[in-house]
Design an enzyme around this catalytic site. Sequence first.
Site: not given
Ligand code: NDP
Length: 284
Positions: A67, A71, A133, A135
């Site tokens: 994690t 990754k 991101g 996920a």
């Molecule tokens: P990343 O940090 O890789 O990506 C985060 C994403 O969220 C980016 O697209 C970011 O946009 C966006 N973001 C964050 N805050 C905001 C905001 N305030 N307004 C708009 N966009 C926002 O994280 P992950 O993709 O690894 O994880 C994302 C979520 O997925 C987490 O909550 C994690 O817990 C969940 N998850 C759940 C899993 C499950 O099994 N249920 C498995 C893996 C993850 P920007 O590019 O503009 O920064």
Amino acid sequence: MSKNYRAELTGVFGDPVDDNPTGVVEEAGFAAAGLNYRYLTIKIVDGELEDAMKAVRTLHMKGINLTMPHKVKVLPYLDELSQAASIIGAVNTVIQKDDKLYGENTDGKGFLKALMDNDSAPKGKNITILGAGGAARAIAVECALAGAAHITIVNRTEERGKELSALIAEKTTATSEYLPWTSSFKIPANTDILIQATNIGLAPDVNGKPDLDYSTITAEMTASDVVFNPPETPFLKEAAARGAKTINGLGMLVNQAALNFTLWTDTEAPYDVMYRALQAEFEE
Ligand code: NDP
């Protein structure tokens, strides 16, 4: 027959990792299946991954989850990658077989299974994903590989959103576009499946809600959230209020854990036991 006191080892490397509940889910599964396996939740900080991956070999571990922040950085330490992991460019599950480390990405596969279990298969569907991101990337690739017709990426940071959309268009049969996340974003009317794949709503941000025009969510749509803590997010509540079918993040997490379980043990995962173990973690 002589007794075997040696447990097979699996686990996760990450930082932060203390609040990752996967160990509870996997260990419940191992116990139910009568397998002498352990799942260790291990803090590995940035810069320590090379040594940690050597330890996976030295300790003859069955495999390891990765994690944040490992990754992508794990790729150079692996011998082979699955098709999805190679397109996604990230690995969350490593399997050790015949002294080789094989990289897989079960994030998107777990999500896909949750969609299937809720009669919302992506084949031929128009999908809108909020976020770009890790996920979102895994989910977009798996939905495209499962035959989605069109994938719209909506992301705050344009560069990241465009990059994911281009990846889908180039590497899969799905068409894809990027839309900027404007204020009170209107969900495209042709959306069949809407996926919230940002951190918004994740504890402690429990009241956080994506900036959307919620009146554009309709009863014909399926709305799904990757956030699993808490499972019922404000986004899902708004979608349910518009009559949409909703799917929370618990299924994705348990399905992923179940896929890892089978990859490491060659045994069918006791899904119900694992699901109940996760649910119990949110019932205090
Ligand atoms: P990343 O940090 O890789 O990506 C985060 C994403 O969220 C980016 O697209 C970011 O946009 C966006 N973001 C964050 N805050 C905001 C905001 N305030 N307004 C708009 N966009 C926002 O994280 P992950 O993709 O690894 O994880 C994302 C979520 O997925 C987490 O909550 C994690 O817990 C969940 N998850 C759940 C899993 C499950 O099994 N249920 C498995 C893996 C993850 P920007 O590019 O503009 O920064």
